[in-house]
Design an enzyme around this catalytic site. Structure first.
Site, PDB file in Angstrom:
ATOM      1  NE  ARG A 263      11.506   0.892  -0.162  1.00  0.00           N
ATOM      2  CZ  ARG A 263      11.618   0.987  -1.479  1.00  0.00           C
ATOM      3  NH1 ARG A 263      12.797   0.770  -2.059  1.00  0.00           N
ATOM      4  NH2 ARG A 263      10.571   1.316  -2.213  1.00  0.00           N
TER       5      ARG A 263
ATOM      6  CD  GLU B  80       2.777   4.886   0.056  1.00  0.00           C
ATOM      7  OE1 GLU B  80       2.127   5.378  -0.883  1.00  0.00           O
ATOM      8  OE2 GLU B  80       3.805   4.217  -0.121  1.00  0.00           O
TER       9      GLU B  80
ATOM     10  CE1 TYR C 106      -0.260   3.006  -4.747  1.00  0.00           C
ATOM     11  CE2 TYR C 106      -0.244   5.074  -3.516  1.00  0.00           C
ATOM     12  CZ  TYR C 106       0.432   3.992  -4.068  1.00  0.00           C
ATOM     13  OH  TYR C 106       1.786   3.889  -3.905  1.00  0.00           O
TER      14      TYR C 106
ATOM     15  CG  ASP D  97       2.979   3.631  -8.084  1.00  0.00           C
ATOM     16  OD1 ASP D  97       3.159   2.707  -8.914  1.00  0.00           O
ATOM     17  OD2 ASP D  97       3.918   4.208  -7.500  1.00  0.00           O
TER      18      ASP D  97
ATOM     19  CB  CYS E 260       9.841  -0.303 -16.300  1.00  0.00           C
ATOM     20  SG  CYS E 260       8.625  -0.574 -17.598  1.00  0.00           S
TER      21      CYS E 260
END
Length: 358
Positions: free
Chosen positions: A56, A77, A159, A177, A229
């Site tokens: 990243r 990915e 995706y 995702d 979350c």
């Protein structure tokens, strides 16, 4: 970082139908039409709390002019399909050290790539990785910069194409995702079972994607689902979207996403034969290139498949021998479970290869 870092369950099961909406709908304006203010709050949170991941480019570096390497984004990915971030980190570093760009990966023998992939699972990904690298190298080493173009490459579904387009090329693609599904299901208290609600979730995400920083927005949604979350014990008081979340108001955010009871996996049976020579060498063979575990090395087994059982007695041994039963092994794949009765055929001297049964 958390054990909740949900695998990228092709969540989406390469969620389908419209990743080519890479698209003008999201690109117009600043997005965020499902609930005004979500994207700015989420991006502000991401700027301060993003995960540091080896593939990243962090937001501060992006703002300073750094750009993601499409090769690294693609490699990560593909590895992250059905696999956790923590499991992928070490493999990603090894691959990058061995093959720092797509040309190097294309030039590598397939056997070397498969060895480096060993332990990461879902080995068809490794074969597709090699096929994709070969094709991109023939195209001059440049990945397509749209979701539609990326979908033309081996092993890249809806995706993955959307994720690469957004993260590597800052396209306003809709990236959904398993983490994103959970976040959106809770934000809007979606009562429809998840397997039926994927289109609704995707449409809501499409309305939220901002025209600016769509790649950071995609990663922010994933990070929110992975660290705040979470499936169990979500840390709602730390969530930047808590004021927008209807599941918090319901008092039971863990109720979402709604899932139907899982069907039992079919159980397949077979036999495995662990033959060890006096010098410690173990008899191995290579599976057929196509099908479950295609191209992988294994001890000989009987001819079970995802649909039928194989023989489970010593009669299925790869060569004539008086086998000793050594126990039973069990393994679960996403769609089936397999149990092997394990036998230990004694070896004296060499095994004539022509006598091996396939």
């Amino acid at each position: 970082m958390a054990p909740h870092d949900q695998t990228r369950k092709a969540a989406s099961r390469e969620s389908g139908k419209a990743a080519s909406a890479d698209s003008s709908k999201a690109a117009s304006g600043d997005g965020d039409r499902a609930a005004p203010g979500i994207a700015p709050r989420l991006l502000a949170w991401y700027d301060a709390h993003h995960r540091d991941l080896p593939w990243r480019v962090p937001p501060k570096a992006l703002a300073g002019g750094a750009r993601p390497d499409p090769y690294r984004v693609w490699l990560s990915e593909v590895m992250l399909q059905q696999t956790t971030v923590e499991a992928v980190k070490a493999y990603f570093r090894v691959f990058l050290e061995k093959w720092p760009d797509v040309g190097a990966l294309a030039a590598a023998p397939a056997e070397d790539l498969m060895k480096a992939w060993a332990g990461l699972g879902y080995y068809s990904r490794a074969r597709n990785l090699k096929a994709c690298a070969d094709l991109v190298a023939r195209l001059g080493g440049r990945f397509p910069d749209t979701a539609a173009g990326l979908r033309e490459l081996p092993g890249i579904g809806a995706y993955t194409a959307a994720a690469i387009a957004a993260i590597a090329f800052d396209r306003p693609a809709v990236v959904v995702d398993g983490n994103v599904e959970r976040v959106v299901s809770r934000l809007f208290s979606i009562a429809t079972p998840l397997n039926e609600a994927k289109g609704e979730i995707r449409a809501l995400v499409e309305k939220m994607v901002p025209g600016k920083r769509p790649g950071d927005f995609a990663q922010a949604m994933m990070d929110l689902g992975a660290t705040i979350c979470t499936p169990r014990r979500p840390r709602c008081m730390l969530c930047p979207l808590r004021e927008d979340c209807s599941a918090i108001l319901s008092g039971d955010p863990e109720r979402f996403p709604v899932r139907l009871p899982k069907a039992d996996k079919p159980l397949r049976r077979g036999a495995a034969f662990v033959a060890v020579r006096g010098d410690g060498a173990i008899l191995l063979r290579k599976r057929a290139e196509k099908g479950l575990l295609g191209g992988m090395t294994e001890v000989p087994t009987t001819a079970w498949t995802a649909r039928i059982d194989g023989a489970s007695t010593e009669a299925g041994a790869p060569f004539a021998a008086a086998c000793l039963r050594a126990g039973r092994s069990a393994h679960c794949f996403p769609h089936i479970a397999i149990e092997h009765d394990v036998y230990h055929p004694p070896i004296n001297g060499h095994i004539p290869l022509v006598s091996l049964r396939s």
